[in-house]
Design an enzyme around this catalytic site. Structure first.
Site, PDB file in Angstrom:
ATOM      1  N   SER A  37       7.851   5.004   0.304  1.00 45.92           N
ATOM      2  CA  SER A  37       8.525   6.011   0.337  1.00 45.92           C
ATOM      3  C   SER A  37      10.006   5.721  -0.301  1.00 45.92           C
ATOM      4  O   SER A  37      10.723   6.421  -0.822  1.00 45.92           O
ATOM      5  CB  SER A  37       8.779   6.749   1.719  1.00 45.92           C
ATOM      6  OG  SER A  37       9.320   5.930   2.562  1.00 45.92           O
ATOM      7  N   SER A  76      13.188   0.337   1.849  1.00 45.67           N
ATOM      8  CA  SER A  76      13.728  -0.977   1.339  1.00 45.67           C
ATOM      9  C   SER A  76      14.667  -0.660   0.085  1.00 45.67           C
ATOM     10  O   SER A  76      15.835  -1.259   0.107  1.00 45.67           O
ATOM     11  CB  SER A  76      12.682  -1.938   1.047  1.00 45.67           C
ATOM     12  OG  SER A  76      12.016  -2.276   2.267  1.00 45.67           O
ATOM     13  N   SER A 123       8.228   2.672  11.207  1.00 45.16           N
ATOM     14  CA  SER A 123       8.413   3.267  12.529  1.00 45.16           C
ATOM     15  C   SER A 123       7.914   4.732  12.622  1.00 45.16           C
ATOM     16  O   SER A 123       8.443   5.641  12.807  1.00 45.16           O
ATOM     17  CB  SER A 123       9.882   3.621  12.846  1.00 45.16           C
ATOM     18  OG  SER A 123      10.862   3.686  11.876  1.00 45.16           O
TER      19      SER A 123
HETATM   20  N1  ATP Z   1      14.048   7.907  -5.399  1.00 43.17           N
HETATM   21  C1  ATP Z   1      13.468   6.847  -5.312  1.00 43.17           C
HETATM   22  N2  ATP Z   1      13.947   6.222  -4.190  1.00 43.17           N
HETATM   23  C2  ATP Z   1      13.270   4.974  -3.652  1.00 43.17           C
HETATM   24  N3  ATP Z   1      12.597   4.293  -4.112  1.00 43.17           N
HETATM   25  C3  ATP Z   1      11.856   4.803  -5.560  1.00 43.17           C
HETATM   26  C4  ATP Z   1      12.347   6.259  -6.061  1.00 43.17           C
HETATM   27  N4  ATP Z   1      11.882   6.383  -7.119  1.00 43.17           N
HETATM   28  C5  ATP Z   1      10.905   5.418  -7.247  1.00 43.17           C
HETATM   29  N5  ATP Z   1      10.934   4.472  -6.323  1.00 43.17           N
HETATM   30  C6  ATP Z   1      10.323   3.333  -6.401  1.00 43.17           C
HETATM   31  O1  ATP Z   1       9.335   3.389  -5.264  1.00 43.17           O
HETATM   32  C7  ATP Z   1       9.029   2.218  -4.560  1.00 43.17           C
HETATM   33  C8  ATP Z   1       9.578   2.274  -3.148  1.00 43.17           C
HETATM   34  O2  ATP Z   1       8.946   1.075  -2.729  1.00 43.17           O
HETATM   35  P1  ATP Z   1       9.837   0.427  -1.304  1.00 43.17           P
HETATM   36  O3  ATP Z   1       9.518  -1.093  -1.200  1.00 43.17           O
HETATM   37  O4  ATP Z   1      11.499   0.640  -1.324  1.00 43.17           O
HETATM   38  O5  ATP Z   1       9.102   1.187   0.004  1.00 43.17           O
HETATM   39  P2  ATP Z   1       9.324   1.136   1.609  1.00 43.17           P
HETATM   40  O6  ATP Z   1       9.440   2.332   2.154  1.00 43.17           O
HETATM   41  O7  ATP Z   1      10.202   0.030   1.866  1.00 43.17           O
HETATM   42  O8  ATP Z   1       7.962   0.669   1.829  1.00 43.17           O
HETATM   43  P3  ATP Z   1       7.304  -0.512   2.735  1.00 43.17           P
HETATM   44  O9  ATP Z   1       7.176   0.281   4.124  1.00 43.17           O
HETATM   45  O10 ATP Z   1       5.792  -0.695   2.590  1.00 43.17           O
HETATM   46  O11 ATP Z   1       8.316  -1.594   3.085  1.00 43.17           O
HETATM   47  C9  ATP Z   1       9.756   1.385  -5.271  1.00 43.17           C
HETATM   48  O12 ATP Z   1       8.919   0.833  -6.358  1.00 43.17           O
HETATM   49  C10 ATP Z   1      10.903   2.128  -6.075  1.00 43.17           C
HETATM   50  O13 ATP Z   1      11.176   1.390  -7.105  1.00 43.17           O
HETATM   51 MG    MG Z   2      10.095  -1.991   2.868  1.00 41.09          MG
END
Ligand code: ATP
Ligand code: MG
EC number: 2.7.1.25
Length: 199
Positions: A38, A41, A108
């Site tokens: 989503s 990170s 979470s």
């Molecule tokens: N508006 C946006 N905000 C955040 N991320 C984005 C957006 N648009 C595209 N993305 C892309 O979506 C991906 C989000 O990955 P990220 O690792 O931040 O997710 P996460 O929620 O931390 O997942 P996990 O729970 O598996 O760690 C990244 O590749 C990021 O570049």
């Molecule tokens: Mg993450």
């Protein structure tokens, strides 16, 4: 398990309020929650960069610095996930006591776990940030190729696939990461902090 019984809590001689006054800003936890992919990170680190640039005392708790260390004994069963979140909550509380803005970036998925963490904090200190992104979009992004593996049955209990995600009912902030850019998300979160006089 043997539990320590003869431990006395030493009142810290320097209070949280004094630390905040010295820092020149408030201290809260920005508790990010949302599906894998989503953007927790990504947005947490972008917020961190901007706060750091502004001279704010801040820190990010994310997978690598927690799952590989403090919580390396925990897996992904429901009880291990509960314990993972409970420990992160306690660590976040120490950071808030130390006068920092701490951001946590963990799926979470369970409402009761997040509410348990919220209960550790004083009013206004726990800022739940729902990184809201439809499952289809998270799966399309699949930055770590985890959804592909989960669909193939190579990962069990994967949130959104074969384990539930319980969205927050009343998050302080909801970021629609499928509709807004990372920069816009950062601005949304910083304006909340300014509005609440934390910055
Ligand atoms: N508006 C946006 N905000 C955040 N991320 C984005 C957006 N648009 C595209 N993305 C892309 O979506 C991906 C989000 O990955 P990220 O690792 O931040 O997710 P996460 O929620 O931390 O997942 P996990 O729970 O598996 O760690 C990244 O590749 C990021 O570049
Ligand atoms: Mg993450």
């Amino acid at each position: 398990m043997t539990k320590a019984t003869n431990i006395t809590w030493h009142d810290a001689t320097i209070s949280k309020e004094e630390r905040r006054a010295q820092n020149g800003h408030g201290s809260v936890v920005l508790w990010f929650t949302g599906l894998s992919g989503s953007g927790k990170s990504t947005i947490a680190n972008a917020v961190s960069h901007e706060l750091f640039r502004q001279g704010i005392n801040e820190y990010v708790l994310d997978g690598d610095n927690v799952r590989h260390g403090l919580n390396k004994d925990l897996g992904f069963s429901e009880s291990d996930r509960n314990e993972n979140i409970r420990r992160i909550g306690e660590v976040a509380k120490l950071f808030v006591d130390s006068g920092k803005i701490v951001t946590t970036a963990f799926i979470s998925p369970f409402r009761s776990d997040r509410d348990g963490v919220r209960a550790l904090f004083e009013e206004g200190e726990f800022v739940e940030v729902f990184i809201d992104c439809p499952l289809e979009e998270c799966e399309r992004r699949d930055p770590k190729q985890l959804y592909v593996k989960a669909r193939r049955g190579e990962i069990k209990d994967f949130t959104g696939i074969d384990s539930p995600y319980e969205a927050p009912d009343y998050p302080e902030i909801t970021v629609r990461s499928d509709q807004f850019s990372v920069e816009e998300a950062v601005e949304q979160i910083l304006s909340y902090l300014r509005e609440k006089n934390i910055l």
